[in-house]
Design an enzyme around this catalytic site. Sequence first.
Site, PDB file in Angstrom:
ATOM      1  N   SER A   1       0.769  -1.219   0.011  1.00 26.87           N
ATOM      2  CA  SER A   1      -0.122   0.114  -0.107  1.00 26.87           C
ATOM      3  C   SER A   1       0.750   1.277  -0.065  1.00 26.87           C
ATOM      4  O   SER A   1       0.296   2.537   0.039  1.00 26.87           O
ATOM      5  CB  SER A   1      -0.902   0.088   1.165  1.00 26.87           C
ATOM      6  OG  SER A   1      -1.988  -1.094   0.826  1.00 26.87           O
TER       7      SER A   1
ATOM      8  N   TYR B   1     -10.632   2.998   5.410  1.00 25.14           N
ATOM      9  CA  TYR B   1      -9.673   2.444   4.544  1.00 25.14           C
ATOM     10  C   TYR B   1     -10.158   1.804   3.216  1.00 25.14           C
ATOM     11  O   TYR B   1     -10.869   0.982   3.643  1.00 25.14           O
ATOM     12  CB  TYR B   1      -8.583   1.537   5.340  1.00 25.14           C
ATOM     13  CG  TYR B   1      -7.324   1.192   4.533  1.00 25.14           C
ATOM     14  CD1 TYR B   1      -6.232   2.421   4.921  1.00 25.14           C
ATOM     15  CD2 TYR B   1      -6.912   0.330   3.706  1.00 25.14           C
ATOM     16  CE1 TYR B   1      -4.932   1.937   4.253  1.00 25.14           C
ATOM     17  CE2 TYR B   1      -5.612   0.087   3.250  1.00 25.14           C
ATOM     18  CZ  TYR B   1      -4.620   1.177   3.312  1.00 25.14           C
ATOM     19  OH  TYR B   1      -3.759   0.877   2.719  1.00 25.14           O
TER      20      TYR B   1
END
Length: 595
Positions: A123, A240
């Site tokens: 990420s 998220y």
Amino acid sequence: MIARNFAISLISILPFIPLSAQKAPTSRCAVEGALLPRPTNVCSHPAFQSAASKLSSYFDDVLSGNLTADFDTVNTSFAIAFVSLQPGWPRPNKPIYTYTHLSPANENGAKKLDGDSQFLIGSISKLFTDIILLKSGVDVSEKITKFLPELSTTESLVRWDDVTIEDLGEHLAGMGPNYGFPEIYDLIPLYQQLGFPPVEESDFPPCNVAGLNRACTRQQLLDGLTKAHPVTAVGERAVYSNLAFTLISFALQNATGKNYSTLLDELVIQPLNLTNTGASPGDASKAVIPPVDNGWGLDYGFSTPAGGLFSSINDLSALALSILDKRLLPPSKLRKWLKPTSSTPNLQYSVGFPWEIYRTTNLTPSYPHTIDIYAKDGGAYGYVSRIGIIDQYGVGFVVLTAGDTEAIYPIAEATVATLIPAVEEAARSEAEKYTGVFGSDAEAPVTANFTIDSGPGVKIQSLMRNGSDILRAIATIWESQQVSLGPLSRDFRIYPMEISRSQGLGNGAVVKEDWRIAMERDTEKELPTAVAFGKTCTTWQTFDLLYYGGQPIDRVVFWLNVTTREVLGVEVPFLRSGMLERMDGDMMARMERVN
Ligand SMILES: *[C@@H]1O[C@H](CO)[C@@H](O)[C@H](O)[C@H]1NC(C)=O
Ligand SMILES: *[C@@H]1O[C@H](CO)[C@@H](O)[C@H](O)[C@H]1NC(C)=O
Ligand SMILES: *[C@@H]1O[C@H](CO)[C@@H](O)[C@H](O)[C@H]1NC(C)=O
Ligand SMILES: *[C@@H]1O[C@H](CO)[C@@H](O)[C@H](O)[C@H]1NC(C)=O
Ligand SMILES: *[C@@H]1O[C@H](CO)[C@@H](O)[C@H](O)[C@H]1NC(C)=O
Ligand SMILES: *[C@@H]1O[C@H](CO)[C@@H](O)[C@H](O)[C@H]1NC(C)=O
Ligand SMILES: *[C@@H]1O[C@H](CO)[C@@H](O)[C@H](O)[C@H]1NC(C)=O
Ligand SMILES: *[C@@H]1O[C@H](CO)[C@@H](O)[C@H](O)[C@H]1NC(C)=O
């Protein structure tokens, strides 16, 4: 009217102010961000050199089994880099500290690990995607449906017409993280054995379900997003989301006509000269491939903008330095980018674009103060990584690991815990040049004594004009305002304000750097308190508040030699002091007689 009222209030209150009240400050507030100028010689400072060698021996000891660490040291490879702004332009682009370890258990990939070795960065890809977005020229306040009108259907549960590109880039769209993935069809019997009810094949999404169907097409993803349940309302709280970054890449493609890899190449890889960064799969011969199950070599498809890039510590160091020296984006945009956009229930952890922001006061035990780490973590199968920016010191770090997915935490902790106290020492040493006694021999002589003690910033020990104590005068004026500003701390400190300009030409050129006094309230507790507002820190509300003859009563300007950055003198504009030179013994003796 205002002026008259002010005068009246000043006159009526003045006699009652106990000028002798010199209370010690009960709490330190200081200012947000840099407390001293960012050091540029960290790497040659003895404290840093000693901390760096200590850190390396910690890692040596962990690997030799002489020190325990909470991770599998056998199967784990890792690479660490620490960067700091250095003098010169263009600034050197290399880390000032690295440590690398290649697991002897690795069977595939690189046979040696160096700064150019490739790791999956998971990420941290989102950081690249937000950078691409910020550099693309696309207006982030536009709605996603401008670029993807197919999301704008009345049946959609997510109010896509309300979602901006910016919401997507900072996890505020309210949408969930994924579509289809990570459901694994083969696990259905296990779920049912554990008590879940039966389900039909037709209940599943038509794509992205492991063991049942194929990866989604763009059309299937967009269809799915019009049927998905929002997690929360748009803008309500950070949730998220990986898919948000896929949507950003679709929007960018629509806005620019270019696909994600082309934009990555044109906007980040080429300008920063990154040679080991890109969309997976990377170069297996340069890759760190752990001996545990891992995702090296996969094509992450539409998930690439969320988690499908590979990179190296050298490349991520170059990225960190381009952020620290405000080169990556226009400086004002970059400074704003290094701010939180959402809070979390943890007072010390907030969310940005797409930063994961840690606020701590533990990193410099000898001089406790607030430090913000703008970090982004990344996890890919078999890999965990972290990049961190500490803008207030002009430093950053990169930790890439492959193998045990728990390794990152103790390694990143040890890195900052060991090196940041040394960076603080280096910053303090470099700022010594701002200390000393400065004065002018004018008709009404002004002297200023600046020191660095264990507190934040540069302390004004004294500021005198023709025998008058100007610090006491400021406190008097402060405390006699008609609208109460509260009691003022007598501990006056100045902080650099990132405002400087050059003046003059050639050898006569000087840089004038603005510093400001942070007006700190002296907090008194009398009534019962639960300290609900106890950490209130209002210095940000009181800059530039009081003026004298058109000049703010908090502004102090240092004059530096443009070439050597040596401090030539200091000017206190509200005192009309002119440039105060550093005083020698003779001058001090002469002034002693006056002040
Ligand atoms: C472990 O530490 C001891 C004591 O410091 C030292 O003598 C020994 O050589 C170390 N062993 C290894 C494998 O590093
Ligand atoms: C962007 O989306 C609009 C609406 O779907 C479409 O008309 C246009 O052709 C797209 N542009 C590009 C470059 O894909
Ligand atoms: C992106 O576009 C470039 C240039 O048109 C093309 O060469 C490349 O194959 C495309 N990449 C992907 C992943 O579609
Ligand atoms: C880009 O990086 C490569 C490899 O590190 C290096 O050889 C080259 O000189 C760099 N180019 C520029 C323009 O900095
Ligand atoms: C290292 O990885 C191997 C292969 O996955 C595994 O069998 C072994 O238990 C691991 N070692 C440790 C110390 O976890
Ligand atoms: C400086 O202070 C002295 C003594 O109080 C006073 O006589 C003189 O006028 C002052 N000078 C100026 C320029 O204010
Ligand atoms: C400046 O302040 C320091 C620290 O309080 C003190 O030791 C020093 O004597 C002062 N210098 C002058 C000239 O007043
Ligand atoms: C700045 O430093 C240079 C190099 O020492 C010197 O030649 C120059 O005169 C200095 N300029 C000022 C304004 O002090």
